[in-house]
Scaffold this motif. Sequence first.
Motif, PDB file in Angstrom:
ATOM      1  N   ARG A 101       0.825  -1.204   0.000  1.00 30.48           N
ATOM      2  CA  ARG A 101       0.000   0.000   0.000  1.00 30.48           C
ATOM      3  C   ARG A 101       0.862   1.257   0.000  1.00 30.48           C
ATOM      4  O   ARG A 101       0.458   2.294  -0.506  1.00 30.48           O
ATOM      5  CB  ARG A 101      -0.930  -0.015   1.206  1.00 30.48           C
TER       6      ARG A 101
ATOM      7  N   SER B   5     -16.864  -7.285  -8.260  1.00 30.45           N
ATOM      8  CA  SER B   5     -16.321  -6.899  -6.962  1.00 30.45           C
ATOM      9  C   SER B   5     -16.960  -7.809  -5.919  1.00 30.45           C
ATOM     10  O   SER B   5     -18.165  -8.086  -5.990  1.00 30.45           O
ATOM     11  CB  SER B   5     -16.662  -5.431  -6.674  1.00 30.45           C
TER      12      SER B   5
ATOM     13  N   ARG C  48      -5.118   2.830   8.304  1.00 28.34           N
ATOM     14  CA  ARG C  48      -6.556   2.911   8.600  1.00 28.34           C
ATOM     15  C   ARG C  48      -6.812   3.630   9.915  1.00 28.34           C
ATOM     16  O   ARG C  48      -7.910   4.141  10.137  1.00 28.34           O
ATOM     17  CB  ARG C  48      -7.183   1.521   8.637  1.00 28.34           C
TER      18      ARG C  48
ATOM     19  N   HIS D 206      -5.853  -8.379   0.515  1.00 31.81           N
ATOM     20  CA  HIS D 206      -6.795  -7.667  -0.361  1.00 31.81           C
ATOM     21  C   HIS D 206      -6.455  -6.180  -0.264  1.00 31.81           C
ATOM     22  O   HIS D 206      -6.680  -5.545   0.769  1.00 31.81           O
ATOM     23  CB  HIS D 206      -8.237  -7.909   0.083  1.00 31.81           C
TER      24      HIS D 206
ATOM     25  N   GLY E 254      -7.743  -3.717  -1.973  1.00 37.86           N
ATOM     26  CA  GLY E 254      -8.872  -2.809  -2.119  1.00 37.86           C
ATOM     27  C   GLY E 254      -9.246  -2.581  -3.565  1.00 37.86           C
ATOM     28  O   GLY E 254      -8.784  -3.262  -4.484  1.00 37.86           O
TER      29      GLY E 254
ATOM     30  N   GLU F 185      -8.996  -4.886  -6.903  1.00 39.05           N
ATOM     31  CA  GLU F 185     -10.200  -4.706  -7.703  1.00 39.05           C
ATOM     32  C   GLU F 185     -10.099  -3.410  -8.500  1.00 39.05           C
ATOM     33  O   GLU F 185      -9.680  -2.378  -7.968  1.00 39.05           O
ATOM     34  CB  GLU F 185     -11.440  -4.653  -6.808  1.00 39.05           C
TER      35      GLU F 185
ATOM     36  N   THR G 135     -11.751  -8.397 -10.500  1.00 36.37           N
ATOM     37  CA  THR G 135     -10.845  -8.652  -9.393  1.00 36.37           C
ATOM     38  C   THR G 135      -9.653  -9.433  -9.917  1.00 36.37           C
ATOM     39  O   THR G 135      -9.822 -10.492 -10.533  1.00 36.37           O
ATOM     40  CB  THR G 135     -11.545  -9.455  -8.280  1.00 36.37           C
TER      41      THR G 135
END
Length: 1024
Positions: A129, A205, A237, A320, A322, A357, A362
């Motif tokens: 990320r 998705s 987050r 995942h 996002g 995604e 995906t």
Amino acid sequence: MRDPSARQLYTRPLSAEEWLYVGMGGRNTIQHVVEGDGTLDAEALTKAVAVASEACPGTRLRRQGRRWVDSGVAPLVHVLAGPFDGERLDSPALRTPLSPSGPTCEVLLVPGDPVTVVFRACHAVTDARGLLPWAVDVFRVLRGERPLGAPARLNSDEFLRQLEVPGGLPPIPQGVGKLEWPSPLGPLPRRGRGLIWRRRTVDGSHPAITAKVITALAAEYGPRGRGQFFVPVDLRRHDTALRSTAWLSQALVVDVGPGDGWEETHRRMLTALSAREELALRTEPRLLQAPLPVLRLLSAAVDRAAVRKGRFSALGFVTHLGAFALQDFSAAGFRARTLFTLGGTGPGSPPSIEMMESGGRTEITVAWQDGPGVGERAEALLDQVEEVLSPRAHRHWAGNDTARELPTDGSVVRLFREQVRRTPDRVALSGPEGTVTYAGLSRRADAVAAELTRRGAGRGTVVALLADRSVAGVAGLWGVLRAGSCYLPVDAQHPDARLAELLSAAGAAYCLVERPYERRGGIPDGCVPLVLDDLMAEAAAPRRPGAAEDGVSGHRGFEDAEVAPDDLAYIIYTSGSTGRPKGVQIEHRSLTHYVHWATREFGVDAETRLPLLTSPSFDVSGTSVFLPLLAGGEVILLRDEPHHLSLRRLLEHSGANTLNLTPSHLDLIGQLDIRPAGFRTVIVIGEQLRVEVAARAQEMFGERCRIINEYGPTEATIGCTAYTFRPEADAERAVVPIGMPADNTQVFLLDAQRRFVAPGGVGEMYLGGAQLARGYRGRPDLDRECFPRLADGTRVYRTGDLARALPSGGLEFVGRVDNQVKVRGHRVEPAEVAQSLEGHPAVDRAVVVARARPGRSGKSLYAYVLAHAEVTPEELAAYATGRLPRYMVPAAILVVPELPYTVSGKVDEKALPDPLTEEPGAWALDRAGPAAPVDPVEEAVARVWARALGVERGRLDGQADFHRMGGDSLSLLAMVAGVCREVLEAGGEEAFMAHLATIISEPTLDRVVALCRAAAAGERQERV
């Protein structure tokens, strides 16, 4: 290079986790891959990388001891000249590690189709990320935008200390770190061959995707159905404003028990995240004190133990990342179509499964150490994941098994020329102008083609066709195609402003004009008008006795242009939701496929006599023109707008045996008191066909006549599914099914998240196959939105229509996902009508909705207008009439003081006033008052009006205006037919219908009553 003294502006200490990865030699690399269409200039990309790296200095780091320091040197851009397989992902460039000593980041550019850009970073300096803000900023710079930057300097140890709460961190789950889990990809080889990746694309998705995947993998690969997984969680987050490229992720440990469903796994994950349990599994801070040689020995020992035991620290790392917008990874001349990531593995680590995604799909990748059979086992694992997310039973529908070879590879141009040679003297066209043979039609078409060719028209040239349903119109169409050009049919009833808009948008070089319209003002500069009547004058003249029939071989030796399957055949404009009409481009390949399928499906042959009822600008007219003329049949021309009298003559006296029309027209025909004989097929298309209308038509035309419901948007070449109505089997239905797909055509049903629906479920129809349009004229933005690709690469058209697959095997249409409506078979976007009204200088805002009236077939448009200056509904109606086709002009326009809104801020359409309501104070057009006592003629006419309009009889007085009461052109024809049937005697019908133009221009009750009386008086006088 910057001044060395400035390099220390960005620096941060290594975290314990980063130090551990440095000790591993930095062999774990983060990689994000962007695939797209178009081109990317290497020099421009290099400059963008430099600018984005200035804003994200964490991408320029090099290690100095236990600190990261900004080197001031932008990451390099490497252009790869060799092949790059985006599926097998075995390029050596992807396996090359990046050293913590620097450079720690780089970019790979792979020209080709697709263009591929790979953003790479040493995992010791960032996480998956953390690499994304830099990649996004590179494309922002390429688009001419300022980078958002990622300047934060804290590391994960510092961030974790900020996140600590009273009571300390959650406890580390039991068993973490022990090598006790088998690998889904088998044991590691003793001598590794580097990393291997495998990739799978799944449509849609998928909410709770991590829980679904790990639950399935535990059931398939875990000992006795249980398993432990590491799920990396982004610490950002906890501070959404934080912009950092640092490694700021921690693994959440998730246990799956035997028999657990994904719902239970998902619940436990949410509970753990709520308790911030991802903070528990942190690297021991004291590792920062360990020398690098010790870390290397530790890493090697863990690797050896994992290989020896065939066991690892978990069943898998499952990440995942996002959902991402593809436009964030696009630039001028380059449009991203796919975004995926390639993970890595560390000592004793299990396979890594990464998910992203974007674009309604995906992307899933698996990474692990390469070895014998690992690739095959990785594909098997991906099969398992795909089946969980998108079951094969949902993806594969037996109705899509439509593969069929064409009987010939010839275009419609060649097929028509061959038909002329076979049957030169057979009647091709009949109607008010008399009959025209195939040879005569061919001569006229050749004359048009020869003149277009002489003027330089050819492949790719757009030629507009402004003609009626006439001999000239049909000959002009074939002439354009024989010249190798593309025809653009426009309706002569369109206002000049609309004609100019369409011809300009299409880039029409020529406009073939029939004589009555040669002085129209809608032909823009740059589009050369050519009068069809003049071009065909010699070809239309009677042949001299003994003269050679040169129409069989061509106009004085004219040879048809070579037509390739991907050449454009025609462009049809439809209503656009953005306020601009959309030009649908149909290629010859698509048209040829439709002709062959529809000819067989509808039973068209040399005996077929098919009227041309619809406007040439409506793609449905292609069925009436191409099918009979390519089978040796006959086209019956009806120049006037269809009304009950002309339709009765057509059905009873023309010899027609096949019809092609909209449900609205079929409903109108059903109101005629006739029993036409000899009809074989009635093809209905353009709107939803109600069983009531189909049953009435079946009774009228007889049980031997097939009533076929055809479905298909313009973007799929006229029609692409069909169903033959069965009166007994369909009696309990409300609407007639739309049937099965055409040859080489597929229908996919997807939900709002672009996932395939379960059998019997309702989904939006996505059409694929040979009949799909090339796209929209000059609208690449709409092409990307409306013509996406499924995960397997299939190009589809997103219809916006909802349907379900019936147990019997066919499809049933059930509605729309948006506000688009059908008006008399024409597709209408209310937003385009509203935008047109908003062009009036007095209008601030317009809202247009479609409503059905009681007792009437189809829907009508109603407009609600906010104005800042005095304006009447009549003025607005005239304004719209001057800019829109007649079927798009609202049946009623209301000037309102305000618009009602829902709590979400959208216009509340249900709360808008009914334009025909009797409630006092309603914001509507002037209304008629209660009706006074009237004579029998006026009473009879008023009753017909009330039924056609769906209003109370008491609402109608002599000044009532049919259009202002909500009537459209089709309901007006139904009203006229009712008046003739219920008010007039047979002899007065002709006299009354002779005043149809007057009725259309002045449709008041008094006027219609007066015409009825005059027609009755004339009939009585004739009898005397």
